[in-house]
Design a protein around this motif. Sequence first.
Motif, PDB file in Angstrom:
ATOM      1  N   CYS A 296       0.820  -1.215   0.000  1.00  0.00           N
ATOM      2  CA  CYS A 296       0.000   0.000   0.000  1.00  0.00           C
ATOM      3  C   CYS A 296       0.856   1.267   0.000  1.00  0.00           C
ATOM      4  O   CYS A 296       0.503   2.271  -0.632  1.00  0.00           O
ATOM      5  CB  CYS A 296      -0.916   0.023   1.218  1.00  0.00           C
ATOM      6  N   HIS A 297       1.967   1.228   0.729  1.00  0.00           N
ATOM      7  CA  HIS A 297       2.784   2.435   0.891  1.00  0.00           C
ATOM      8  C   HIS A 297       3.368   2.940  -0.417  1.00  0.00           C
ATOM      9  O   HIS A 297       3.782   4.088  -0.512  1.00  0.00           O
ATOM     10  CB  HIS A 297       3.914   2.167   1.891  1.00  0.00           C
ATOM     11  N   GLU A 298       3.405   2.075  -1.450  1.00  0.00           N
ATOM     12  CA  GLU A 298       3.954   2.469  -2.744  1.00  0.00           C
ATOM     13  C   GLU A 298       2.892   2.582  -3.835  1.00  0.00           C
ATOM     14  O   GLU A 298       3.228   2.804  -5.000  1.00  0.00           O
ATOM     15  CB  GLU A 298       5.022   1.469  -3.198  1.00  0.00           C
ATOM     16  N   CYS A 299       1.631   2.452  -3.484  1.00  0.00           N
ATOM     17  CA  CYS A 299       0.579   2.386  -4.504  1.00  0.00           C
ATOM     18  C   CYS A 299       0.355   3.746  -5.165  1.00  0.00           C
ATOM     19  O   CYS A 299       0.052   4.733  -4.502  1.00  0.00           O
ATOM     20  CB  CYS A 299      -0.721   1.896  -3.876  1.00  0.00           C
ATOM     21  N   THR A 300       0.490   3.771  -6.488  1.00  0.00           N
ATOM     22  CA  THR A 300       0.313   5.007  -7.256  1.00  0.00           C
ATOM     23  C   THR A 300      -0.856   4.893  -8.227  1.00  0.00           C
ATOM     24  O   THR A 300      -0.921   5.616  -9.213  1.00  0.00           O
ATOM     25  CB  THR A 300       1.597   5.319  -8.043  1.00  0.00           C
ATOM     26  N   ARG A 301      -1.808   3.990  -7.949  1.00  0.00           N
ATOM     27  CA  ARG A 301      -2.858   3.672  -8.903  1.00  0.00           C
ATOM     28  C   ARG A 301      -4.224   4.233  -8.515  1.00  0.00           C
ATOM     29  O   ARG A 301      -4.605   4.205  -7.350  1.00  0.00           O
ATOM     30  CB  ARG A 301      -2.988   2.144  -9.045  1.00  0.00           C
ATOM     31  N   ALA A 302      -4.928   4.693  -9.520  1.00  0.00           N
ATOM     32  CA  ALA A 302      -6.345   5.017  -9.400  1.00  0.00           C
ATOM     33  C   ALA A 302      -7.092   4.183 -10.429  1.00  0.00           C
ATOM     34  O   ALA A 302      -6.493   3.685 -11.395  1.00  0.00           O
ATOM     35  CB  ALA A 302      -6.598   6.501  -9.631  1.00  0.00           C
ATOM     36  N   ARG A 303      -8.400   4.049 -10.237  1.00  0.00           N
ATOM     37  CA  ARG A 303      -9.202   3.234 -11.137  1.00  0.00           C
ATOM     38  C   ARG A 303     -10.449   4.002 -11.566  1.00  0.00           C
ATOM     39  O   ARG A 303     -11.072   4.677 -10.747  1.00  0.00           O
ATOM     40  CB  ARG A 303      -9.596   1.921 -10.444  1.00  0.00           C
ATOM     41  N   ILE A 304     -10.786   3.850 -12.845  1.00  0.00           N
ATOM     42  CA  ILE A 304     -12.024   4.419 -13.374  1.00  0.00           C
ATOM     43  C   ILE A 304     -12.950   3.259 -13.726  1.00  0.00           C
ATOM     44  O   ILE A 304     -12.592   2.380 -14.512  1.00  0.00           O
ATOM     45  CB  ILE A 304     -11.775   5.285 -14.622  1.00  0.00           C
ATOM     46  N   SER A 305     -14.122   3.257 -13.131  1.00  0.00           N
ATOM     47  CA  SER A 305     -15.066   2.176 -13.383  1.00  0.00           C
ATOM     48  C   SER A 305     -15.689   2.316 -14.764  1.00  0.00           C
ATOM     49  O   SER A 305     -15.542   3.331 -15.447  1.00  0.00           O
ATOM     50  CB  SER A 305     -16.170   2.182 -12.321  1.00  0.00           C
ATOM     51  N   THR A 306     -16.421   1.297 -15.143  1.00  0.00           N
ATOM     52  CA  THR A 306     -17.050   1.249 -16.457  1.00  0.00           C
ATOM     53  C   THR A 306     -17.959   2.441 -16.711  1.00  0.00           C
ATOM     54  O   THR A 306     -18.100   2.897 -17.845  1.00  0.00           O
ATOM     55  CB  THR A 306     -17.880  -0.047 -16.577  1.00  0.00           C
ATOM     56  N   ASP A 307     -18.564   2.974 -15.648  1.00  0.00           N
ATOM     57  CA  ASP A 307     -19.479   4.105 -15.818  1.00  0.00           C
ATOM     58  C   ASP A 307     -18.922   5.398 -15.219  1.00  0.00           C
ATOM     59  O   ASP A 307     -19.658   6.290 -14.833  1.00  0.00           O
ATOM     60  CB  ASP A 307     -20.862   3.789 -15.232  1.00  0.00           C
ATOM     61  N   GLY A 308     -17.579   5.493 -15.155  1.00  0.00           N
ATOM     62  CA  GLY A 308     -16.970   6.783 -14.853  1.00  0.00           C
ATOM     63  C   GLY A 308     -16.847   7.173 -13.398  1.00  0.00           C
ATOM     64  O   GLY A 308     -16.739   8.356 -13.085  1.00  0.00           O
ATOM     65  N   GLN A 309     -16.843   6.191 -12.503  1.00  0.00           N
ATOM     66  CA  GLN A 309     -16.574   6.471 -11.096  1.00  0.00           C
ATOM     67  C   GLN A 309     -15.072   6.285 -10.841  1.00  0.00           C
ATOM     68  O   GLN A 309     -14.479   5.310 -11.297  1.00  0.00           O
ATOM     69  CB  GLN A 309     -17.367   5.526 -10.190  1.00  0.00           C
ATOM     70  N   MET A 310     -14.463   7.198 -10.117  1.00  0.00           N
ATOM     71  CA  MET A 310     -13.048   7.092  -9.784  1.00  0.00           C
ATOM     72  C   MET A 310     -12.907   6.425  -8.419  1.00  0.00           C
ATOM     73  O   MET A 310     -13.431   6.904  -7.423  1.00  0.00           O
ATOM     74  CB  MET A 310     -12.391   8.469  -9.758  1.00  0.00           C
ATOM     75  N   TYR A 311     -12.194   5.287  -8.404  1.00  0.00           N
ATOM     76  CA  TYR A 311     -11.941   4.564  -7.163  1.00  0.00           C
ATOM     77  C   TYR A 311     -10.466   4.664  -6.816  1.00  0.00           C
ATOM     78  O   TYR A 311      -9.596   4.561  -7.686  1.00  0.00           O
ATOM     79  CB  TYR A 311     -12.347   3.097  -7.300  1.00  0.00           C
ATOM     80  N   LEU A 312     -10.182   4.842  -5.536  1.00  0.00           N
ATOM     81  CA  LEU A 312      -8.821   5.080  -5.081  1.00  0.00           C
ATOM     82  C   LEU A 312      -8.138   3.828  -4.559  1.00  0.00           C
ATOM     83  O   LEU A 312      -6.977   3.871  -4.164  1.00  0.00           O
ATOM     84  CB  LEU A 312      -8.824   6.161  -3.994  1.00  0.00           C
TER      85      LEU A 312
END
Length: 375
Positions: A296-312
């Motif tokens: 977790c301490h090195e995580c540089t990722r974000a995610r965009i769901s199929t319908d445009g929600q941004m998850y951290l």
Amino acid sequence: MVEKAIPKVIPIRIDEGRGLTPSIGTHLLQPHGQTKDARGRTLRDLRISVTDRCNFRCTYCMPKEVFDQNYPYLAHKELLSFEEIARLTTIFSTLGVEKIRLTGGEPLLRKNLEVLIEMLAQIQTSDGKPLDLTLTTNGSILRKKAAALKAAGLQRLTVSLDGLDDAIFKKMNDVDFPVADVLDGIQAAQEVGFENIKVNMVVKKGTNDHEIVSMAKHFKGSGVILRFIEFMDVGSSNGWNMDQVLPSKEVIARINEVFPLESIEANYTGEVAQRWRYLDGTGEIGVISSVTQTFCHECTRARISTDGQMYLCLFANEGFDFKTLLRSGKSDLEIANAVMNTWSTRDDHYSEIRGLNTDTQSSNNRKVEMSYIGG
């Protein structure tokens, strides 16, 4: 007294498609790539889910008991369009994002996906370099799509494959799909020029862990990089429990007994896989240890769901509604500020605080399904 039945179908969107409203702020800043979250992590990688549908029913991701023929998938109008995805990707590229991974569901089920890839291949990073554009697939229709993907500008591929034994693989994908067709898809990708293809194997103790060495033997010397992933408690429908997790250190030990290994340095800061190479120089493998050796301490990722929600976080239970921003006339500058403000509040470190009772989910701690935001 009649006991109330538990619904079999778990809605894919725990917030019914409308997440938290991102904060734009009143004083707009010029886009930059130095925004840090609450734990000092910068944003460098973006995973974009292009479909919530898949033709497999893998027991650890989309179990058939939940994702049956009555499952309420997203309507086409709810999906981000290719133009919206390209616009959002352009905005993220001004904020330091260097790597884009297309996911699903099974992304190759999205019609005309190569058109989107061609659009994304034209986008550059903030320092004028091409984006690192990659895709994760189950390989089922890769033979048909490989040439078009390569021609469109896709740079790299990751294929999910959980074993070579046909009976085990069919048990895990739960749709009677044969291993041979996935291997043929990998070969097709190599034939059209894809290099350093990665194959991801989710290791579920007691189900397919006896396939570890045979998988290593098969791909050793092939140019394919095999990676072993600890079985994780993604989503709320895969029935995870710690007893089914085989620690990555044991995976390495089993392979090392047959094919001696040595550890090697990561390719870049934040790489999730620990890398190992064969002492005889015939390639490398990797292990992804989200359960037993958290990163977790090195995580540089974000995610965009199929319908445009941004998850951290892969294990998040709420997202931020960027689709509404895209469709409500907001400028690129306003959306960029919304991304920076959202990222700056991020404190996600689920794997570091994971308990042993995550197989007992409640309505208050349900996590978003992996098929909705990608792995």
